[in-house]
Each structure stands twice: as C-alpha cells, then as structure tokens.
Write an enzyme that holds these catalytic residues in place. Structure first.
Site, PDB file in Angstrom:
ATOM      1  N   ALA A 297       0.849  -1.205   0.000  1.00 14.83           N
ATOM      2  CA  ALA A 297       0.000   0.000   0.000  1.00 14.83           C
ATOM      3  C   ALA A 297       0.879   1.246   0.000  1.00 14.83           C
ATOM      4  CB  ALA A 297      -0.935  -0.006   1.202  1.00 14.83           C
TER       5      ALA A 297
ATOM      6  N   GLU B  58      -0.975  -5.132   2.753  1.00 14.71           N
ATOM      7  CA  GLU B  58       0.168  -4.341   3.225  1.00 14.71           C
ATOM      8  C   GLU B  58       0.716  -4.977   4.504  1.00 14.71           C
ATOM      9  OE1 GLU B  58       2.206  -1.593   2.414  1.00 14.71           O
ATOM     10  OE2 GLU B  58       3.104  -2.307   4.282  1.00 14.71           O
TER      11      GLU B  58
ATOM     12  N   ALA C  41       3.742  -4.514  -5.808  1.00  9.91           N
ATOM     13  CA  ALA C  41       4.217  -3.110  -5.750  1.00  9.91           C
ATOM     14  C   ALA C  41       4.869  -2.891  -4.387  1.00  9.91           C
ATOM     15  CB  ALA C  41       3.045  -2.157  -5.967  1.00  9.91           C
TER      16      ALA C  41
ATOM     17  N   ARG D 291      11.040  -0.467  -5.109  1.00  8.55           N
ATOM     18  CA  ARG D 291      11.980  -0.574  -6.221  1.00  8.55           C
ATOM     19  C   ARG D 291      13.397  -0.636  -5.680  1.00  8.55           C
ATOM     20  NH1 ARG D 291       9.743   0.536 -11.025  1.00  8.55           N
ATOM     21  NH2 ARG D 291      11.691   1.282 -11.905  1.00  8.55           N
TER      22      ARG D 291
ATOM     23  N   ASP E 287      17.456   7.526  -9.130  1.00 12.39           N
ATOM     24  CA  ASP E 287      17.055   6.354  -8.335  1.00 12.39           C
ATOM     25  C   ASP E 287      18.212   5.430  -7.978  1.00 12.39           C
ATOM     26  OD1 ASP E 287      14.440   7.223  -8.531  1.00 12.39           O
ATOM     27  OD2 ASP E 287      13.666   5.372  -9.404  1.00 12.39           O
TER      28      ASP E 287
ATOM     29  N   HIS F 214      -9.224  34.983  -5.150  1.00 13.15           N
ATOM     30  CA  HIS F 214     -10.468  34.378  -4.688  1.00 13.15           C
ATOM     31  C   HIS F 214     -11.407  34.199  -5.871  1.00 13.15           C
ATOM     32  CE1 HIS F 214     -13.906  33.462  -2.174  1.00 13.15           C
ATOM     33  NE2 HIS F 214     -14.601  34.325  -2.912  1.00 13.15           N
TER      34      HIS F 214
HETATM   35  P1  FAD Z   1      14.913   5.633 -14.667  1.00 12.08           P
HETATM   36  O1  FAD Z   1      13.702   6.427 -14.967  1.00 12.08           O
HETATM   37  O2  FAD Z   1      14.717   4.228 -14.221  1.00 12.08           O
HETATM   38  O3  FAD Z   1      15.832   5.702 -15.961  1.00 12.08           O
HETATM   39  C1  FAD Z   1      17.027   5.013 -16.054  1.00 12.08           C
HETATM   40  C2  FAD Z   1      17.285   4.749 -17.516  1.00 12.08           C
HETATM   41  O4  FAD Z   1      18.619   4.275 -17.643  1.00 12.08           O
HETATM   42  C3  FAD Z   1      16.388   3.691 -18.119  1.00 12.08           C
HETATM   43  O5  FAD Z   1      15.937   4.108 -19.371  1.00 12.08           O
HETATM   44  C4  FAD Z   1      17.322   2.479 -18.271  1.00 12.08           C
HETATM   45  O6  FAD Z   1      16.954   1.640 -19.346  1.00 12.08           O
HETATM   46  C5  FAD Z   1      18.639   3.167 -18.534  1.00 12.08           C
HETATM   47  N1  FAD Z   1      19.824   2.385 -18.205  1.00 12.08           N
HETATM   48  C6  FAD Z   1      20.116   1.767 -17.031  1.00 12.08           C
HETATM   49  N2  FAD Z   1      21.342   1.189 -17.088  1.00 12.08           N
HETATM   50  C7  FAD Z   1      21.825   1.451 -18.340  1.00 12.08           C
HETATM   51  C8  FAD Z   1      23.034   1.136 -18.990  1.00 12.08           C
HETATM   52  N3  FAD Z   1      23.980   0.471 -18.370  1.00 12.08           N
HETATM   53  N4  FAD Z   1      23.184   1.546 -20.264  1.00 12.08           N
HETATM   54  C9  FAD Z   1      22.218   2.260 -20.902  1.00 12.08           C
HETATM   55  N5  FAD Z   1      21.063   2.605 -20.306  1.00 12.08           N
HETATM   56  C10 FAD Z   1      20.874   2.207 -19.051  1.00 12.08           C
HETATM   57  N6  FAD Z   1       8.105   9.600  -9.529  1.00 12.08           N
HETATM   58  C11 FAD Z   1       7.614  10.835  -9.382  1.00 12.08           C
HETATM   59  O7  FAD Z   1       8.371  11.756  -9.061  1.00 12.08           O
HETATM   60  N7  FAD Z   1       6.277  11.104  -9.595  1.00 12.08           N
HETATM   61  C12 FAD Z   1       5.408  10.135  -9.944  1.00 12.08           C
HETATM   62  O8  FAD Z   1       4.229  10.401 -10.133  1.00 12.08           O
HETATM   63  C13 FAD Z   1       5.900   8.825 -10.102  1.00 12.08           C
HETATM   64  N8  FAD Z   1       5.064   7.822 -10.479  1.00 12.08           N
HETATM   65  C14 FAD Z   1       5.574   6.577 -10.667  1.00 12.08           C
HETATM   66  C15 FAD Z   1       4.695   5.572 -11.048  1.00 12.08           C
HETATM   67  C16 FAD Z   1       5.170   4.283 -11.259  1.00 12.08           C
HETATM   68  C17 FAD Z   1       4.221   3.196 -11.680  1.00 12.08           C
HETATM   69  C18 FAD Z   1       6.567   4.021 -11.114  1.00 12.08           C
HETATM   70  C19 FAD Z   1       7.117   2.652 -11.368  1.00 12.08           C
HETATM   71  C20 FAD Z   1       7.442   5.015 -10.726  1.00 12.08           C
HETATM   72  C21 FAD Z   1       6.947   6.304 -10.490  1.00 12.08           C
HETATM   73  N9  FAD Z   1       7.777   7.340 -10.077  1.00 12.08           N
HETATM   74  C22 FAD Z   1       7.278   8.592  -9.888  1.00 12.08           C
HETATM   75  C23 FAD Z   1       9.222   7.131  -9.849  1.00 12.08           C
HETATM   76  C24 FAD Z   1      10.021   7.617 -11.049  1.00 12.08           C
HETATM   77  O9  FAD Z   1       9.588   6.943 -12.192  1.00 12.08           O
HETATM   78  C25 FAD Z   1      11.503   7.368 -10.792  1.00 12.08           C
HETATM   79  O10 FAD Z   1      11.883   7.995  -9.580  1.00 12.08           O
HETATM   80  C26 FAD Z   1      12.331   7.946 -11.931  1.00 12.08           C
HETATM   81  O11 FAD Z   1      11.985   7.354 -13.166  1.00 12.08           O
HETATM   82  C27 FAD Z   1      13.825   7.728 -11.663  1.00 12.08           C
HETATM   83  O12 FAD Z   1      14.546   8.337 -12.671  1.00 12.08           O
HETATM   84  P2  FAD Z   1      16.003   7.827 -13.098  1.00 12.08           P
HETATM   85  O13 FAD Z   1      16.377   8.657 -14.271  1.00 12.08           O
HETATM   86  O14 FAD Z   1      16.876   7.808 -11.915  1.00 12.08           O
HETATM   87  O15 FAD Z   1      15.815   6.317 -13.528  1.00 12.08           O
HETATM   88  P1  AMP Z   2       6.810   1.622  -1.404  1.00  3.21           P
HETATM   89  O1  AMP Z   2       8.159   1.230  -0.876  1.00  3.21           O
HETATM   90  O2  AMP Z   2       6.333   2.984  -0.954  1.00  3.21           O
HETATM   91  O3  AMP Z   2       6.655   1.423  -2.877  1.00  3.21           O
HETATM   92  O4  AMP Z   2       5.772   0.627  -0.730  1.00  3.21           O
HETATM   93  C1  AMP Z   2       5.883  -0.772  -0.782  1.00  3.21           C
HETATM   94  C2  AMP Z   2       5.042  -1.359   0.345  1.00  3.21           C
HETATM   95  O5  AMP Z   2       5.012  -2.789   0.195  1.00  3.21           O
HETATM   96  C3  AMP Z   2       5.636  -1.077   1.729  1.00  3.21           C
HETATM   97  O6  AMP Z   2       4.675  -0.391   2.492  1.00  3.21           O
HETATM   98  C4  AMP Z   2       5.932  -2.468   2.277  1.00  3.21           C
HETATM   99  O7  AMP Z   2       5.662  -2.568   3.660  1.00  3.21           O
HETATM  100  C5  AMP Z   2       4.973  -3.375   1.487  1.00  3.21           C
HETATM  101  N1  AMP Z   2       5.410  -4.789   1.435  1.00  3.21           N
HETATM  102  C6  AMP Z   2       6.669  -5.250   1.229  1.00  3.21           C
HETATM  103  N2  AMP Z   2       6.698  -6.634   1.259  1.00  3.21           N
HETATM  104  C7  AMP Z   2       5.408  -7.043   1.471  1.00  3.21           C
HETATM  105  C8  AMP Z   2       4.763  -8.325   1.590  1.00  3.21           C
HETATM  106  N3  AMP Z   2       5.441  -9.485   1.507  1.00  3.21           N
HETATM  107  N4  AMP Z   2       3.425  -8.367   1.812  1.00  3.21           N
HETATM  108  C9  AMP Z   2       2.711  -7.212   1.900  1.00  3.21           C
HETATM  109  N5  AMP Z   2       3.267  -5.976   1.803  1.00  3.21           N
HETATM  110  C10 AMP Z   2       4.585  -5.863   1.575  1.00  3.21           C
END
Ligand code: FAD
Ligand code: AMP
Length: 476
Positions: free
Chosen positions: A190, A212, A277, A280, A320, A452
């Site tokens: 969650a 969760e 979910a 990550r 990330d 407003h």
């Molecule tokens: P990434 O976006 O993961 O990009 C990394 C890139 O590097 C990728 O294209 C990958 O293929 C490439 N790469 C990796 N290693 C290599 C290599 N060796 N050679 C060439 N290419 C490579 N964040 C928010 O702020 N707001 C949101 O609303 C939000 N919603 C999300 C919803 C979902 C479902 C998910 C999964 C994530 C969400 N996030 C959100 C998180 C956000 O997507 C990440 O924090 C963000 O994408 C991280 O950016 P990044 O550039 O560090 O990595």
């Molecule tokens: P986030 O890290 O914000 O994406 O949230 C992931 C959530 O998944 C956290 O709140 C964790 O506590 C939950 N979670 C991780 N492992 C499990 C599991 N085995 N069963 C249920 N929830 C989980």
C-alpha cells in the site's frame, strides 16, 4: 572499434539522466546520453521508467479512470445525466500510449535542439573515464569523457514467494498495460504506486484488495493525512488489509491463489491478477567494469556524497540509483546540479524540500516534516488546519474532501511542513515548496495575497489558522 570523446557522457536517459545531458549541453559542453530502454512493442525510447512505465502512463490512466468515476458518481450532483456510462479500456490505453510516445519523442527533439548526442544501447563504465557503448545492433564503441554521470535508475522489486510471470503476477508496468479490467485484482504493497494502481482499476470496476505488511497506513505521511486518506480509499471501495504479509502466490486455472499471514494467522485470497508493488531497487546490472573505483552500498545503491560524487574522480551518480527518495523530480534536480557542477557553476540540491505527491482522489501532497516528526524533534510548534469543505472553490468543484495543514515553529515561525489532502494537492504544494525553499514563515504565507475563489486560499487560511487568525473557518 572506433573511439569518441565528449566532455560529458551520461549513462541513462530517464528523468535524472536526460536533464543532466541537456543542462550540460546548455553549459556549452559536448555531451552524449546513452540509454537502453526497450518497450513491450520492441521500440527503444528515452525517458526511462518515468516516461515509459511510471509517472506519465500512470497519470494518464489515473485521469481517464477518474473521469469515468466522476461521470458515474458526481455528474448527477451537477444536474447532468448521461445514462449508463460506458468506457473502452483499449481506447484508454491507446490514449496513454500516445501521450507516452509524444513525451519520449520529445526528449529526442530536446536533445537535437540542445546538441546532445543520443546513443541507444548499453553503456558500461570502464576505468580511466571511459565508457563502452554497445548499440542495439551489437556494434561497440569506446567513448572517452572528462566527466561521466551514472543515471541507471531502478527496477521493481520481486517478491520471492510471488514471482512475476508477466501474465497473472505483474509489476507496476504490467499493471499499466492491462487491456481489460480484471474482475478481482490483488495489490501487494500500500505504498504510493500500489495505491495509484489500485485506484485506477477500482474506479474502472475491479474488486481490489491491497495487502500491506505494515500495521500502519502510509506511515511516511502526516498521521492526520493518512487517517483521512484511509477513509477515502475505503469509500472508493479499495479493501486495504494492514498487517497482511504475503507469503506465496500460486497461478492455477487462470487465477492466482495468494497466501498471507495477518493477526488472525494464515489467510488466502484468490484474484485474477496480482500486482506486486513492494518497492523498487537500484539498477546497476552490467554498469561497472572491474577497477572503476565506483562503490556500491549494502542496499545496492551507488555510493555518493552530498554532491552526487562517487568514489571515482569525475564520475557522478544521480537519480534512483543513489540514496534518497525515488522520485523523478529529485533525480532531475541532481542531474541538473551535477551538470552545473561539472561546468564550474554553483550547484546544490536542497534535500530538505522535496515534495511528495500521491495522485489519487483526493490527491495527497506534502513537503518537509510531518507533525509527528516535529513533535519527536522536541521543537515547539503550532499547527494550522483548513478544511476544503470551507473553501468556496472546492465546494463549487464538488470536491470538499480533505484539508490543508501548515506546521510551523513557535520560536521563529519557520514553516516546517505542509500537508495537503484534497483537490489538486500536487499543484497546491508548489507554493509551500517555494516558501520553504526561501526559509519562509507562516506569516509570509499569511501576508501573500491569494486570488479568490481559488483552492490556494486553503493554504493561505491554513497558515493564518496556525496563529488562530483564519477568517473562513473556526480557529480551534
Ligand atoms: P529511470 O527512470 O529508471 O531511468 C534510467 C534509464 O537508464 C532507463 O531508461 C534504463 O533503461 C537506462 N539504463 C540503465 N542502465 C543502463 C546502462 N547500463 N546503459 C544504458 N542505459 C541504461 N516519480 C515521481 O516523481 N512522480 C510520480 O508520479 C511517479 N510515479 C511513478 C509511477 C510508477 C508506476 C513508477 C514505477 C514510478 C513512479 N515514479 C514517480 C518514480 C520515477 O519513475 C523514478 O523515480 C524515476 O523514473 C527515476 O529516474 P532515473 O532517471 O533515476 O531512472
Ligand atoms: P513503497 O516502498 O512505498 O513502494 O511501498 C511498498 C510497500 O510494500 C511497503 O509499504 C511495504 O511494507 C509493502 N510490502 C513489502 N513486502 C510485502 C509483503 N510481503 N506483503 C505485503 N506488503 C509488503
């Protein structure tokens, strides 16, 4: 093997890497940005997780599903009758795919205009500020750089007891690609992603159960916000089971039997699709050759200091793949700051003022400390609350749920945290972020004129309420 040299080579073209490349080019440096992202349809695209499988596609589906929900549940209050509301998931997905394509192709256009060299394929850091680039057709080049920025991102964590099969047990990307509404959907986790995806499919009619493991709901948010949010998610029909730890998932006869333990002991649940979910993890597979000097910590993140410097000279890492919240805007700020730093310009990321947004309905957003964190710090504080039910604009929008909350210090009135649950919370928080970026006080917000009737008046009034001077609500 041919050789090329650049001032800056960026590995990763997500929201951390591509802004770093653009800013470095704006700083008159020669730049290449390497990215290997491949979509389900086999196409390669810049933009990383955010544009292809995260922020953008999730917001596209959240918008479509919210419109369906409002048409079904809210339009009548406006005197609008549509009869039975029907929708087409395939058309929704097509719209989403178009938005994603437009966004990812936009990066190529931005690169072209800024003068960034896009390289699609795999990048691997070699010792001596070199990068081995392997194009998707297998051809290899070695690039020489003065600075290298690692922005390799993250990938979904898999639950060993519930491995992905891409069909019934999927990650967040898979859950954004369903071409029909699952009748019964299980979501493990969650967190932000679990709640957003659960909301999308619930609004479109799925029975959704969120499991969760933790006993508390949204523990990273302000307690008052979490409690309000839980109430609204329940009202939407999301069944959220707290303290439910998933221990297994078995796919049989086109359904998934999920086992979990909670306070009552062993439990089970059968669903048609299961979304894992649970968070990550940093992605650094095949990124570093032997002897680069870049270090990885015990959780798999590339080790960096406060300025995103790795242990190797002139190798930086952002987004990330390094410590800190996994948010696109955090990575963008880091990428841009590093691109400025390598050009000898002033650069700093203010990690204390990174907003968080959950794009559910009501929307949730905050910046700074929660009331619980301030209390634990021992600093004397005051709180101002303003309910959207008292906002004329929110009522006119048929969106009176939620509130704005300002937490400020008693001694110097500094704003310590702002928490919003309600309409457009993600937009409203920007004002609080700006105020906090400038070390603003609640008085600064109080003395700022807000138009407003706007939703932003709720933040104004919450700041006034911190000193019991609100005009449009009772000062408790
Ligand atoms: P990434 O976006 O993961 O990009 C990394 C890139 O590097 C990728 O294209 C990958 O293929 C490439 N790469 C990796 N290693 C290599 C290599 N060796 N050679 C060439 N290419 C490579 N964040 C928010 O702020 N707001 C949101 O609303 C939000 N919603 C999300 C919803 C979902 C479902 C998910 C999964 C994530 C969400 N996030 C959100 C998180 C956000 O997507 C990440 O924090 C963000 O994408 C991280 O950016 P990044 O550039 O560090 O990595
Ligand atoms: P986030 O890290 O914000 O994406 O949230 C992931 C959530 O998944 C956290 O709140 C964790 O506590 C939950 N979670 C991780 N492992 C499990 C599991 N085995 N069963 C249920 N929830 C989980």
């Amino acid at each position: 093997m041919m050789s090329d040299s650049f001032d800056v080579v960026v590995i990763g073209g997500g929201p951390a890497g591509y802004p770093a490349a653009i800013r470095a080019a704006q700083n008159k440096l020669s730049v290449a940005c390497i990215d290997e992202w491949k979509n389900y349809d086999g196409s390669y695209a810049f933009g990383g997780t955010c544009l292809n499988a995260g922020c953008i596609p999730s917001k596209a589906l959240l918008e479509s599903s919210e419109l369906v929900h409002r048409a079904q549940h809210e339009f009548r209050a406006h005197g609008i009758s549509l009869g039975e509301v029907s929708f087409d998931v395939v058309a929704m997905q097509k719209r989403k795919a178009g938005i994603v394509r437009q966004s990812t192709q936009g990066i190529l256009a931005l690169f072209k205009s800024a003068g960034v060299t896009p390289l699609q394929g795999h990048g691997r850091l070699l010792p001596g500020l070199r990068v081995e680039f392997t194009a998707h057709d297998g051809t290899r080049r070695t690039l020489q750089a003065k600075h290298i920025i690692l922005a390799s991102g993250s990938q979904p964590m898999e639950l060993r007891s519930a491995p992905f099969d891409g069909q019934h047990v999927v990650d967040s990307w898979g859950a954004l690609e369903f071409d029909a509404v699952p009748k019964r959907l299980g979501v493990i986790g969650a967190g932000v992603i679990g709640l957003e995806l659960g909301s999308v499919w619930r609004r479109l009619g799925a029975e959704v159960v969120v499991l969760e493991a933790l006993p508390d709901f949204l523990p990273m948010a302000d307690g008052q916000v979490s409690r309000e949010a839980l109430r609204h998610f329940k009202k939407l029909g999301l069944e959220i089971r707290l303290g439910a730890k998933v221990t297994g998932a078995k796919v049989e006869n086109d359904e998934v039997a999920v086992s979990f333990t909670d306070a009552k002991g062993e439990q089970s649940l059968t669903v048609d699709k299961l979304v894992v979910a649970i968070g990550r993890r940093p992605f650094t597979a095949n990124l570093l050759a032997e002897g680069t000097g870049v270090e990885i910590d015990e959780r798999g993140f590339i080790k960096v200091d406060d300025h995103c410097r790795t242990a190797a000279d002139r190798v930086w890492a952002v987004g990330d793949c390094v410590r800190g919240p996994m948010l696109a805007h955090k990575g963008k700020e880091e990428g841009v700051a590093v691109a400025d730093a390598v050009a000898g310009l002033y650069a700093e990321v203010n990690y204390k003022v990174i907003p968080s947004v959950i794009y559910t309905a009501p929307e949730i957003a905050w910046v700074g400390l929660t009331e619980e964190q301030v209390k634990a710090s021992g600093r004397a504080y005051k709180v101002g609350n303003f309910p959207f039910a008292a906002s004329g604009r929110a009522r006119a929008m048929e969106a009176p749920a939620g509130f704005c909350k300002v937490v400020a210090a008693v001694d110097d009135d500094e704003i310590l945290g702002v928490h919003v649950i309600g309409p457009m919370a993600g937009e409203l928080i920007a004002e609080a972020v700006l105020a906090m970026e400038y070390s603003g006080s609640s008085e600064d917000l109080q003395r700022t004129i807000h138009a407003h009737p706007t939703l932003s008046e709720a933040l104004h009034e919450a700041a006034l309420a911190a000193d019991k001077r609100a005009i449009d609500c009772l000062n408790k």
